[in-house]
Design a protein around this motif. Sequence first.
Motif: not given
Length: 472
Positions: A4, A26-27, A29-32, A395, A400-401, A444
């Motif tokens: 991440p 976060v990777k 710009g997204k929550i992973t 979340l 989107d982060a 992110g």
Amino acid sequence: MSAPDLVIRGGTICTASDRFVADLAVKDGKITQIAAHIDGARDVIDAAGLLVLPGGIDAHVHIAQEQGDGTVMADDFASGTRSAVAGGNTTVMPFALQKRGESLREAVRNYHTLAEGQSWCDVSFHMIITDPTPQVLGQELPALVQDGYTSFKVFMTYDDMVLNDAELLDVFDVARREKALVMVHAEGHDAIKYMTRKLEEQGKTAPYYHAEAHAQIAEREATHRAIAHAQLVDVPIVIVHVSGRDPMEQIQWARSRGLKVFAETCPQYIAMTAEDLKGLNMDFEGAKYVCSPPPRDFDSQKAIWQGLRDGTFDIFSSDHCPFYFEGENDTGKNNPRARTSFKWVPNGIPGVETRLPILFSEGVSKGRITLERFVALTSTNPAKLYGMYPQKGTLAIGADADITLWDANRRAPIRQADLHHGPDYTPYEGMEITGWPVRTILGGKTVFADGAMTAEAPQGRYLSRGFSPDQI
């Protein structure tokens, strides 16, 4: 899985339905990932002792909106969105205003020009319909809705914006056909004009009398009328900036009959009363608190809190409408024309930066609402209502982060000197707040932390939106 970009470690994650301690990854710009422990990130933020919340979504703000009377709005997109992220928001929704005689498509295009490259957070536009010509209703509005401008606002008062009942019905009919969501400023225009004339005839022209002219009766009547029109057409509507018990009862009546009526309220209706408009012994300082509808009384505050708890209100927005008090060249509230009568005082107060701290402090910190309800009112429900969920407002894996870290124990007063907005005052000066956002993360990347902007340049995006669900 690749490493991440960022891990937020050990914070208390809270959504509209859950609360737990975990790491969040976060990777791009997204929550992973959300798990008990996550290693391998290039960057780690220690969030122990902090709350990790979805970024705030302020679904009702006025930025860089032309006034037409020489008054200058005190925030452009740069200052307005900078203030938003300082207050824990990652998305704002301002209004592209159609002036009478203007193409709606042209109004939206011009508003994009003002926002281009200036936004520190993500933005998405509502439209304001003031001139529902056959061209607008038959071609421009349907095309814009299909292009992702899926909500618009109509006014039941103000000389240069008010729509009559026939026009409201026509606009509602287009919204029903195109599945757009209509926001309604519900105040009875003729009742306000009548009260204004009567008060001026009695020499009652100080800012305080704005609250009497914009009586709650006029808001109740217009709310009922808007609901009746929506029922006739069978279209969902949002009654915005609801100020007290009387219009709330109309909304509750509608919902008891299964009508799709959503409701919004704002900080001024839990933190101020009409007494604030008196200033210091009925002087012009009261103009700092002039907005429409105006703040009411303590019984109205009590009703608003009940509505925030029981679900009468779906969203809590700022209705940020910033004007200078002084203003250069008589462009602020304190101008010669405004001093002749309350009816000329620019309507609106700043609040995008203080919206979340006020509701957190007065609601969560004082035990009036839960933290989960706070998240729902300020982020999740606006995302759902305006077609951005689950990309925004929660979340969850794939979202989107957009994240705000909160120190629930931080205590400090609201001070104009600490704010990042354009106007020269805040109506909440000196209000003691417990619970403040301390870091705002957009896609992110940290854009605000420790009281200062950290991003080198605006990086906000414009969001094209989908259609809202039948319920939230």
